[in-house]
Design an enzyme around this catalytic site. Structure first.
Site, PDB file in Angstrom:
ATOM      1  N   ASP A 206      -4.829   9.813   9.328  1.00  0.00           N
ATOM      2  CA  ASP A 206      -3.490   9.387   9.715  1.00  0.00           C
ATOM      3  C   ASP A 206      -3.059   9.967  11.049  1.00  0.00           C
ATOM      4  O   ASP A 206      -3.340  11.118  11.377  1.00  0.00           O
ATOM      5  CB  ASP A 206      -2.478   9.788   8.639  1.00  0.00           C
TER       6      ASP A 206
ATOM      7  N   GLU B  99       0.869  -1.173   0.000  1.00  0.00           N
ATOM      8  CA  GLU B  99       0.000   0.000   0.000  1.00  0.00           C
ATOM      9  C   GLU B  99       0.907   1.225   0.000  1.00  0.00           C
ATOM     10  O   GLU B  99       1.727   1.397   0.903  1.00  0.00           O
ATOM     11  CB  GLU B  99      -0.893  -0.022   1.237  1.00  0.00           C
TER      12      GLU B  99
END
Length: 275
Positions: free
Chosen positions: A71, A60
């Site tokens: 995130d 990924e």
């Protein structure tokens, strides 16, 4: 950098074919995450090759963005470093073109909606497919928008992978599992990405629930910090484990010139735990 250069047809394995191979071997698919351009794209290319050589089944690859809502601090810092080094979506795709013939495992782009929409959904999918990308993960894309993007992606050989969180209502979870392509991405924790010493036990029941909701493999991500969590995810019956922040942190701590080597060593530890 010059405008995007379109190469010949995709030579990478598909996500589905890789899962079929892994399942035939009776193990968990190992899916490391790294941020493209951290610390620079030359190093990213070296790390991608090192991860494949060290047992990664799929990778990924994050496209850096200035406001990455999903995130945690480790990956936010990686995105900041990548942006500071001049990383753009076009440069990331050109790097993947340059790796054609060297990298054979599926690469899944992790991008937010802003870079996707700024470039235009069709253009982004065209360019990703030409670069040999196998799939897309867009964490801030609502299901309703995903239902617009998925046909565009599928027509170009790209799997649009959708995410399910522990807080997702059961009915919506079933819709997501049915609509996702390649695999269903199960977020193991509530909140942003980052390492956790303990993962929520409820995730085990969610893995089984998702398997009953659709035919896709289920990969668990967010919060996997090392081999112990990989073994735990495997024991839950999941099909894949996505390891991001822990790898990004190891890379950031590595001495200059040794980033790819350090990433490969950590990947081997994770692969041993995957079976």
């Amino acid at each position: 950098m010059a405008d995007f250069l379109a190469p010949k047809s995709n030579t990478h394995a598909t996500i589905s074919s890789r899962f079929q191979r892994v399942q035939a071997e009776g193990r968990l698919a190992l899916m490391p995450f790294l941020m493209a351009g951290d610390p620079d794209l030359e190093t990213t290319a070296e790390v991608l090759l090192s991860l494949e050589q060290s047992g990664a089944d799929m990778i990924e690859l994050g496209i850096p963005y200035s406001d990455p809502l999903a995130d945690g601090p480790v990956i936010q810092a990686a995105a900041s470093r990548a942006l500071a080094s001049g990383t753009t979506p076009a440069r990331v795709l050109q790097m993947l073109i340059d790796l054609r013939g060297k990298l054979s495992i599926p690469v899944i782009l992790f991008t937010y909606t802003n870079p996707l929409f700024n470039r235009g959904m069709e253009r982004f999918c065209d360019e990703a497919a030409e670069a040999g990308v196998a799939g897309l993960v867009v964490p801030d894309l609502p299901l309703e928008e995903a239902e617009r993007l998925s046909p565009l992606a599928s027509a170009r050989g790209l799997d649009l992978v959708l995410l399910v969180a522990p807080t997702t209502p059961a009915e919506r979870m079933a819709r997501i599992a049915e609509s996702s392509r390649g695999f269903t991405y199960l977020v193991s924790v509530t909140g942003v990405t980052g390492e956790r010493s303990v993962m929520e036990d409820r995730v085990q029941s969610l893995v089984q629930q998702l398997k009953l909701s659709g035919s896709n493999p289920v990969a668990v991500g967010f919060g996997i910090s090392g081999p112990q969590q990989v073994r735990q995810v495997r024991s839950w019956g999941a099909d894949g484990a996505i390891v991001g922040s822990a790898l990004v942190k190891r890379m950031a701590a590595a001495a200059p010139g040794l980033v790819a080597q350090e990433a490969g060593l950590f990947c081997k530890e994770l692969r041993n735990a995957a079976g």
